[in-house]
Design an enzyme around this catalytic site. Structure first.
Site, PDB file in Angstrom:
ATOM      1  CG  ASP A  47      -8.681  -4.387  -2.543  1.00  0.00           C
ATOM      2  OD1 ASP A  47      -9.839  -4.298  -2.115  1.00  0.00           O
ATOM      3  OD2 ASP A  47      -8.101  -3.479  -3.150  1.00  0.00           O
TER       4      ASP A  47
ATOM      5  CG  HIS B 136      -2.061   0.952   1.091  1.00  0.00           C
ATOM      6  ND1 HIS B 136      -1.951   2.284   1.397  1.00  0.00           N
ATOM      7  CD2 HIS B 136      -3.313   0.754   0.632  1.00  0.00           C
ATOM      8  CE1 HIS B 136      -3.111   2.870   1.140  1.00  0.00           C
ATOM      9  NE2 HIS B 136      -3.946   1.967   0.668  1.00  0.00           N
TER      10      HIS B 136
HETATM   11  N1  CMC Z   1       4.220  -7.476  -4.931  1.00  0.00           N
HETATM   12  C1  CMC Z   1       5.553  -7.442  -5.096  1.00  0.00           C
HETATM   13  N2  CMC Z   1       6.311  -6.338  -4.963  1.00  0.00           N
HETATM   14  C2  CMC Z   1       5.678  -5.191  -4.618  1.00  0.00           C
HETATM   15  C3  CMC Z   1       4.279  -5.158  -4.411  1.00  0.00           C
HETATM   16  C4  CMC Z   1       3.557  -6.341  -4.564  1.00  0.00           C
HETATM   17  N3  CMC Z   1       2.230  -6.339  -4.380  1.00  0.00           N
HETATM   18  N4  CMC Z   1       3.928  -3.879  -4.090  1.00  0.00           N
HETATM   19  C5  CMC Z   1       5.052  -3.162  -4.093  1.00  0.00           C
HETATM   20  N5  CMC Z   1       6.122  -3.941  -4.404  1.00  0.00           N
HETATM   21  C6  CMC Z   1       7.520  -3.528  -4.458  1.00  0.00           C
HETATM   22  C7  CMC Z   1       7.810  -2.751  -5.731  1.00  0.00           C
HETATM   23  O1  CMC Z   1       8.255  -3.586  -6.764  1.00  0.00           O
HETATM   24  C8  CMC Z   1       8.867  -1.781  -5.270  1.00  0.00           C
HETATM   25  O2  CMC Z   1      10.099  -2.465  -5.235  1.00  0.00           O
HETATM   26  P1  CMC Z   1      11.474  -1.667  -5.540  1.00  0.00           P
HETATM   27  O3  CMC Z   1      11.572  -0.601  -4.491  1.00  0.00           O
HETATM   28  O4  CMC Z   1      12.518  -2.724  -5.423  1.00  0.00           O
HETATM   29  O5  CMC Z   1      11.326  -1.092  -6.906  1.00  0.00           O
HETATM   30  C9  CMC Z   1       8.483  -1.472  -3.825  1.00  0.00           C
HETATM   31  O6  CMC Z   1       7.730  -2.610  -3.385  1.00  0.00           O
HETATM   32  C10 CMC Z   1       7.630  -0.218  -3.672  1.00  0.00           C
HETATM   33  O7  CMC Z   1       6.525  -0.316  -4.585  1.00  0.00           O
HETATM   34  P2  CMC Z   1       5.878   0.927  -5.328  1.00  0.00           P
HETATM   35  O8  CMC Z   1       5.141   0.431  -6.531  1.00  0.00           O
HETATM   36  O9  CMC Z   1       6.910   1.990  -5.531  1.00  0.00           O
HETATM   37  O10 CMC Z   1       4.875   1.421  -4.211  1.00  0.00           O
HETATM   38  P3  CMC Z   1       3.605   2.312  -4.456  1.00  0.00           P
HETATM   39  O11 CMC Z   1       3.354   2.978  -3.166  1.00  0.00           O
HETATM   40  O12 CMC Z   1       3.784   3.170  -5.659  1.00  0.00           O
HETATM   41  O13 CMC Z   1       2.476   1.230  -4.800  1.00  0.00           O
HETATM   42  C11 CMC Z   1       0.640  -0.248  -4.642  1.00  0.00           C
HETATM   43  C12 CMC Z   1       1.470   0.837  -3.927  1.00  0.00           C
HETATM   44  C13 CMC Z   1      -0.599  -0.544  -3.789  1.00  0.00           C
HETATM   45  C14 CMC Z   1       0.171   0.281  -6.008  1.00  0.00           C
HETATM   46  C15 CMC Z   1       1.507  -1.520  -4.813  1.00  0.00           C
HETATM   47  O14 CMC Z   1       1.906  -2.003  -3.549  1.00  0.00           O
HETATM   48  C16 CMC Z   1       0.792  -2.601  -5.609  1.00  0.00           C
HETATM   49  O15 CMC Z   1       0.832  -2.570  -6.852  1.00  0.00           O
HETATM   50  N6  CMC Z   1       0.115  -3.584  -4.924  1.00  0.00           N
HETATM   51  C17 CMC Z   1      -0.678  -4.582  -5.591  1.00  0.00           C
HETATM   52  C18 CMC Z   1      -2.025  -3.976  -5.975  1.00  0.00           C
HETATM   53  C19 CMC Z   1      -2.943  -3.837  -4.791  1.00  0.00           C
HETATM   54  O16 CMC Z   1      -3.103  -4.736  -3.989  1.00  0.00           O
HETATM   55  N7  CMC Z   1      -3.607  -2.641  -4.710  1.00  0.00           N
HETATM   56  C20 CMC Z   1      -4.618  -2.391  -3.685  1.00  0.00           C
HETATM   57  C21 CMC Z   1      -4.263  -1.263  -2.789  1.00  0.00           C
HETATM   58  S1  CMC Z   1      -5.369  -1.212  -1.364  1.00  0.00           S
HETATM   59  C22 CMC Z   1      -6.922  -0.793  -2.019  1.00  0.00           C
HETATM   60  C23 CMC Z   1      -6.964   0.604  -2.484  1.00  0.00           C
HETATM   61  O17 CMC Z   1      -6.787   1.519  -1.652  1.00  0.00           O
HETATM   62  O18 CMC Z   1      -7.246   0.821  -3.654  1.00  0.00           O
END
Ligand code: CMC
Length: 428
Positions: free
Chosen positions: A363, A306
């Site tokens: 989720d 998240h």
């Molecule tokens: N699986 C594997 N690696 C992950 C995941 C994951 N679900 N989420 C983040 N990472 C890694 C990512 O690859 C990155 O690694 P590095 O620093 O080595 O490049 C690091 O963690 C930080 O990720 P980010 O994408 O920069 O973080 P963000 O804050 O931009 O993204 C997120 C947050 C929710 C989009 C992401 O965690 C994600 O894609 N999760 C899966 C989708 C999901 O479950 N979304 C629902 C969110 S809760 C409901 C809502 O509020 O909508």
């Protein structure tokens, strides 16, 4: 609130900026004059360090796993309140008295029907359309049906539009479900609760009597509470940005629905269950964990991570408990739940996920409950949209009445070509 100042040095000059303090949470540097003072913009793709507005609705402390609506912790609201009461709280700032709650529920109930012409509108969609595609279209179309509540400068029209959106969303969502099945639309029945009515419009058929199961009704109501608002997330910010131009509330909420659809946001509940089903059995988990960790593989563990929560998502805790209750009571033994439980344990102990502070989010478990209740995966994000409409509407109203409100207009770091002369196509 004791606001202070802070200095920024740029181009050999010091510039002073107010540092604003909220009631709780990090201080915020007021950089509204930054460009005028320095000639420079700030750069913050994804708004990771930028407060886009001041708000009194929802507070999140991502490091501590705290989520408060108007000060009340989400677990207390989920366990003790009702979705209608939380809706009132989000909209009005205080919990209602018994009389205020009854009146609010009565008002919402009186707006549950949709214009009959709207039913015809559905028939323009293919039967296999994704229900979120239908939601984007139909909710946007509400502005064509309810002209009398689109004047955003009239407080009474804003209130009526807010009530209409909250009241009609279950009807519209249930109609999207029925349309895909080829079953007749079911009219609302106003003696039922908001959530009971939605379940009946979704699952009943005219050929049979339908009785709302109180356990399912309570679980569904809890799911709605858990999704009601989440401060300035992507779809809420979209609603605010769309609304900042003066667009009518129905159009703004349609914009929010479009944003919510994405798999990184509301679409994650659908993606999470699809992923758990694809994994299928616990022995396949290591393969998927390895994929999630592989930088060259775009696969992510859906339902994990998240932007804000770096400890745990407090909504996920309530959701996990509710999932257990629903599956037990329904006697559902879904192997997907075993996969989910094991995947959670493995990921929580894996250094990759621990170091990056990736925890299950709301989720991760919601799809399991929704599937046990009988919703197809394509409806999951629709249910999220239904519940989040309350938060969108509350945030939209707050924005409209904010004296600091301006049209949202971010700046950019331009890295394209500099000025050059046009060359006719024959000479290229
Ligand atoms: N699986 C594997 N690696 C992950 C995941 C994951 N679900 N989420 C983040 N990472 C890694 C990512 O690859 C990155 O690694 P590095 O620093 O080595 O490049 C690091 O963690 C930080 O990720 P980010 O994408 O920069 O973080 P963000 O804050 O931009 O993204 C997120 C947050 C929710 C989009 C992401 O965690 C994600 O894609 N999760 C899966 C989708 C999901 O479950 N979304 C629902 C969110 S809760 C409901 C809502 O509020 O909508």
């Amino acid at each position: 609130m004791g606001d202070t100042t802070g200095k920024v040095s740029l181009g050999g000059k010091d510039h002073e900026y107010k540092v604003l303090s909220g009631t709780v949470g990090p201080d915020v540097v007021d950089i509204r004059k930054f460009y005028g003072d320095t000639g420079a913009f700030t750069y913050d793709p994804g708004f990771t360090s930028t407060a886009s507005c001041a708000s009194t609705i929802t507070y999140i402390d991502g490091d501590e796993g705290v989520l408060l609506h108007r000060g009340y912790p989400i677990d207390q609201l989920a366990e003790q309140s009702s979705f209608m009461e939380v809706a009132y709280l989000l909209l009005n700032g205080e919990l209602p008295s018994k009389g205020e709650l009854d009146e609010f529920v009565h008002t919402i109930t009186r707006h549950t029907m949709v214009h009959e012409q709207l039913a015809t509108f559905y028939r323009g969609f293919r039967r296999d359309a994704h229900p979120m595609a239908i939601m984007c279209g139909v909710v946007g179309a509400l502005s064509a049906f309810y002209h009398d509540s689109t004047d955003i400068d009239d407080p009474q029209q804003r209130t009526i539009a807010s009530h209409r959106l909250i009241a009609k969303m279950p009807t519209i969502a249930a109609m999207a479900f029925k349309y895909a099945l080829g079953q007749p639309f079911v009219f609302p029945k106003n003696e039922l609760s908001y959530t009971g009515n939605f379940l009946r419009m979704t699952f009943s058929v005219p050929a049979e009597e339908y009785e709302v199961d109180p356990l399912i009704e309570a679980a569904m109501d809890k799911i709605f509470i858990l999704h009601a608002d989440h401060e300035q997330n992507a779809s809420t910010s979209t609603v605010r940005l769309a609304g900042s131009s003066g667009a009518n509330p129905f159009a703004c909420i349609a914009a929010g629905i479009a944003c919510l659809w994405g798999p990184a946001h509301g679409g994650a509940n659908e993606a999470a269950l699809n992923m758990l089903r694809e994994i299928g059995t616990p022995d396949k988990i290591p393969e998927y964990i390895a994929r999630a960790k592989n930088k060259d593989d775009p696969f992510r563990l859906m339902g994990f991570g998240h932007r804000v929560y770096k400890n745990y998502d407090p909504r996920a805790k309530v959701m996990q408990k509710t999932a257990n209750e629903v599956l037990d009571k329904l006697g559902v033994t879904d192997p997907v739940f075993d996969v989910a439980r094991e995947l959670e344990q493995i990921a929580l102990n894996d250094p990759y996920f621990v170091d990056k502070k990736l925890y299950p989010n709301v989720d991760f478990y919601s799809g399991i409950i929704l599937s046990a209740i009988g919703f197809p995966t394509t409806m999951f994000t629709v249910l999220f949209a239904l519940a989040r409409t309350v938060g969108w509407v509350a945030q939209w109203n707050e924005m409209i009445t904010d004296p600091d409100q301006k049209i949202g207009r971010p700046r950019q770091l331009y890295r394209g070509a500099t000025k050059r002369d046009y060359v006719p196509v024959a000479k290229r």
